[in-house]
Scaffold this motif. Structure first.
Motif, PDB file in Angstrom:
ATOM      1  N   SER A   8       0.827  -1.208   0.000  1.00 19.68           N
ATOM      2  CA  SER A   8       0.000   0.000   0.000  1.00 19.68           C
ATOM      3  C   SER A   8       0.860   1.257   0.000  1.00 19.68           C
ATOM      4  N   VAL A   9       2.027   1.185   0.667  1.00 18.98           N
ATOM      5  CA  VAL A   9       2.946   2.323   0.698  1.00 18.98           C
ATOM      6  C   VAL A   9       3.546   2.546  -0.680  1.00 18.98           C
ATOM      7  N   SER A  12       0.894   3.990  -2.903  1.00 21.29           N
ATOM      8  CA  SER A  12       0.656   5.388  -2.570  1.00 21.29           C
ATOM      9  C   SER A  12       1.753   6.280  -3.141  1.00 21.29           C
ATOM     10  N   ARG A  13       2.995   5.819  -3.026  1.00 27.39           N
ATOM     11  CA  ARG A  13       4.114   6.590  -3.557  1.00 27.39           C
ATOM     12  C   ARG A  13       4.015   6.690  -5.074  1.00 27.39           C
ATOM     13  N   GLU A  15       1.278   6.617  -6.869  1.00 30.09           N
ATOM     14  CA  GLU A  15       0.198   7.540  -7.204  1.00 30.09           C
ATOM     15  C   GLU A  15       0.639   8.992  -7.028  1.00 30.09           C
ATOM     16  N   ARG A  16       1.410   9.263  -5.987  1.00 34.78           N
ATOM     17  CA  ARG A  16       1.909  10.627  -5.778  1.00 34.78           C
ATOM     18  C   ARG A  16       2.841  11.041  -6.911  1.00 34.78           C
TER      19      ARG A  16
END
Length: 217
Positions: A8-9, A12-13, A15-16
């Motif tokens: 998930s991390v 998330s990275r 997507e950023r």
């Protein structure tokens, strides 16, 4: 040493990073639009300034016009998201007025003013600009269907299209009042026009009078 990173991390990275790339392209496109004008901007100029490849550009945008209009799309998305912040028992038109006021943001207004001016030079840019508003009508309908699942979908669709159409009319009227530079007064004028547009819709267009009625027949 444990180098494991939660999926998930990582996601998330990723997507950023994607959002940052998209923003860089959009900023480059819009800056060039203001500097050299619509007819002179090329994809190559945008990719050079954003330091990305041509392929990367098309991973995020299908055309120059879409890249130019991204600030409008993002602002409308933000306004639609505002609907979820208000209580369900608040009158829907009051919610619409409150949500749409987030569009009175200085950076966005500078963008929209420039876009309206450039749209006068390009039918395709105008079409893409209108398409952004049309898409927001559909997205607002979907958001309202989630909030009010037992409400007639057709009624919600009519409401969404009316609200977005009235907002677009408010922006057009607002743009006609602008001078050379945006001022805090211009922001206040836009808020007033958005509120007035919603009140006209809510009250059933009371200022529109038929010819026969105006003559007292």
């Amino acid at each position: 040493m444990n180098d494991f990173v939660e999926p998930s991390v990582v996601a998330s990275r990723r997507e950023r990073n994607k959002a940052a790339t998209r923003d860089a392209i959009a900023h480059a496109a819009f800056d060039l639009l203001g500097e050299v004008g619509y007819e002179h901007v090329t994809i190559g100029m945008i990719t050079d300034r954003a330091d990305v490849s041509r392929r990367t550009f098309f991973n995020y945008f299908s055309s120059l016009d879409e890249a130019f209009n991204v600030r409008v799309t993002d602002a409308l998305d933000r306004a639609i998201e505002e609907f979820d912040k208000y209580p369900l028992d608040q009158p829907l038109m009051e919610t619409a007025i409150s949500a749409l006021h987030v569009l009175a943001d200085q950076q966005f207004l500078e963008s929209i003013a420039l876009l309206y001016a450039q749209c006068e030079k390009s039918p395709s840019l105008t079409a893409n600009h209108y398409a952004a508003w049309e898409t927001s009508s559909h997205e607002l309908t979907q958001r309202l269907l989630t909030r009010f699942p037992h409400t007639d979908p057709f009624a919600l669709s009519v409401f969404s299209n009316t609200v977005i159409g009235a907002s677009k009319a408010a922006f057009s009227a607002w743009h006609d009042t602008l001078g050379e530079e945006l001022t805090p007064h211009d922001t206040a004028v836009l808020k007033e026009k958005l509120t007035t547009a919603m009140e006209i819709v809510k009250d059933g267009f009371p200022t529109i009078v038929s010819v026969s009625h105006a003559k007292g027949h």
